[in-house]
Design an enzyme around this catalytic site. Structure first.
Site, PDB file in Angstrom:
ATOM      1  N   HIS A   1       0.822  -1.221   0.000  1.00 18.21           N
ATOM      2  CA  HIS A   1       0.000   0.000   0.000  1.00 18.21           C
ATOM      3  C   HIS A   1       0.855   1.270   0.000  1.00 18.21           C
ATOM      4  CE1 HIS A   1       0.523  -0.227   4.490  1.00 18.21           C
ATOM      5  NE2 HIS A   1       0.497   1.091   4.390  1.00 18.21           N
TER       6      HIS A   1
ATOM      7  N   ASP B   1      -0.245  -7.402   0.891  1.00 17.07           N
ATOM      8  CA  ASP B   1       0.297  -6.064   1.141  1.00 17.07           C
ATOM      9  C   ASP B   1       1.817  -6.138   1.041  1.00 17.07           C
ATOM     10  OD1 ASP B   1       0.516  -3.414   1.675  1.00 17.07           O
ATOM     11  OD2 ASP B   1      -0.192  -3.514   3.751  1.00 17.07           O
TER      12      ASP B   1
ATOM     13  N   GLY C   1       3.288   5.801   8.987  1.00 14.10           N
ATOM     14  CA  GLY C   1       4.674   6.010   8.588  1.00 14.10           C
ATOM     15  C   GLY C   1       5.547   4.807   8.871  1.00 14.10           C
TER      16      GLY C   1
ATOM     17  N   SER D   1       4.590   1.855   8.106  1.00 12.71           N
ATOM     18  CA  SER D   1       4.235   0.877   7.077  1.00 12.71           C
ATOM     19  C   SER D   1       5.441   0.406   6.278  1.00 12.71           C
ATOM     20  CB  SER D   1       3.224   1.482   6.110  1.00 12.71           C
ATOM     21  OG  SER D   1       1.942   1.472   6.652  1.00 12.71           O
TER      22      SER D   1
ATOM     23  N   SER E   1       2.093  -3.867   7.941  1.00 13.46           N
ATOM     24  CA  SER E   1       0.949  -3.531   7.089  1.00 13.46           C
ATOM     25  C   SER E   1       0.076  -2.466   7.747  1.00 13.46           C
ATOM     26  CB  SER E   1       0.125  -4.784   6.793  1.00 13.46           C
ATOM     27  OG  SER E   1      -1.042  -4.475   6.061  1.00 13.46           O
TER      28      SER E   1
END
Length: 385
Positions: free
Chosen positions: A232, A259, A337, A339, A354
């Protein structure tokens, strides 16, 4: 190691009874686990950084010796996690490390598995539902789109499929729509809606001069260097324009459903075989999967380094953008952030952050994309020590 035997594990719709020996007799599995853990500890001594030991002491309130004991048992559990499911086949119902990491439980629907499991150093637990039945139910529920349905996961400790919803009525509608047996299900009707941990400018790497995510692990595709991260965070063709990571291009990206993504960087860029702990670094040695209950840590550009335990595999998460399958559930906190950042257990790469719920002030739940599917789908090689 000093052990207290668990006598039973219970859950709604499940019968989970620990198969212990007569009162006063020490189960053979304890002696065997002690021997295996002692051998594992001998291998770990001198090969584990002091930073790893320090963080385990801080996270779990352990002495240095107890930290080594925990790592040794988790190492044995990781080996059993690769071997036991195939050995038990249809009767296998899950494996996990006890809360104090002094025991490894293996759930089975067949009492005749008891002796073999004890011989491997595991404590057998007799349950009602095999893992395949629970995973089939999870697969039936996962694709359904319904407002207020946030996800599901198999809780191997409780021997149940947990469905996360905003309220009980949504859960009832979901069970009816999927046609699954309600006895397989436990409902969490007070779950928080998950969100992807995304962007607010700053550190790590910036995509298209607009949003920030975190590097997962260094990888190569043939001779092409790069890193894995969350899908993502960017689509194929998006550019990493600034930040701590080298500039590069998203070569492949999948989100939702999975993801995961990988970013190719310039051929002259240096790839490091470690993870930023924000107080040092952690070497990456392999990608061996950690068992449920194992200690695990996460690194991300917003909140830095945080640790906790693995709670479940194959979590379905229903973000606003769509459903993501096959996530691993943890009680490690994270925030926007973070991620794409690294999840690592000991020196074994586990996956890329994720999303989840909560934050690092009050705590929360965070899901990660296991690294294996990214490596195999795109022919990537993890950069290790």
């Amino acid at each position: 190691m000093n052990r207290q035997r668990a006598l039973a594990v219970t859950a709604a719709g499940a019968i989970a009874t620990a198969l212990t020996l007569a009162a006063g007799a020490a189960p053979a599995s304890a002696e065997i686990l002690d021997a295996k853990a002692e051998a594992a500890r001998a291998d770990l001594t001198g090969n584990v950084s002091q930073g790893v030991i320090d963080e385990l002491q801080e996270t779990f309130g352990l002495t240095e010796a107890e930290a080594y004991d925990r790592l040794a048992v988790e190492d044995v559990a990781a080996d059993l996690l690769e071997e036991v499911p195939a050995d038990l086949d249809e009767s296998y119902a899950g494996l996990w490390v006890s809360e104090d990491a002094d025991e490894i439980f293996v759930a089975t629907t067949d009492a005749s598995d008891t002796a073999g499991l004890r011989a491997e150093g595991a404590t057998p637990v007799l349950v009602e539902h095999d893992l395949a039945a629970l995973e089939d139910a999870a697969a039936a529920v996962a694709p359904i789109s319904m407002e207020g349905y946030y996800g599901n996961y198999v809780d191997v400790v409780a021997n149940t499929l947990v469905i996360e919803t905003a309220d009980a009525a949504t859960a009832a509608d979901l069970i009816e729509a999927s046609g699954i047996d309600p006895s397989l299900v436990t409902v969490d009707a007070e779950a928080e809606a998950p969100q992807t941990y995304f962007v607010r400018g700053g550190d790590s790497y910036i995509v298209e001069n607009s949003w920030r995510c975190s590097v997962g692990f260094s990888v190569r595709q043939g001779s092409t260097p790069g890193f894995v991260t969350a899908g993502h965070c960017g689509s194929a063709g998006d550019q990493v324009t600034s930040g701590e990571a080298a500039p590069g291009t998203f070569r492949n990206s999948v989100f939702p459903s999975s993801d995961r993504a990988w970013v190719a960087v310039g051929s002259g860029e240096t790839l490091y075989d470690d993870v930023n702990m924000y107080s040092g670094t952690r070497d990456v040695a392999n990608a061996t999967q950690a068992a449920v209950g194992s200690s695990i840590c996460r690194s991300g550009s917003t909140t830095g380094w945080h640790c906790g335990t693995v709670q479940a595999f194959n979590q379905t998460v229903r973000y606003a953008e769509g459903a993501v399958y096959g996530m691993t559930r943890t009680n490690v906190c994270a925030e926007p952030g973070d991620s794409g950042g690294s999840f690592i257990s000991g020196n074994s790469a586990q996956g890329m952050t994720s999303g989840g719920s909560g934050n690092c002030s009050s705590g929360g739940t965070t899901y990660f994309q296991p690294i294996g599917p990214a490596l195999s789908a795109w022919g990537l090689t993890l950069v290790t020590t």
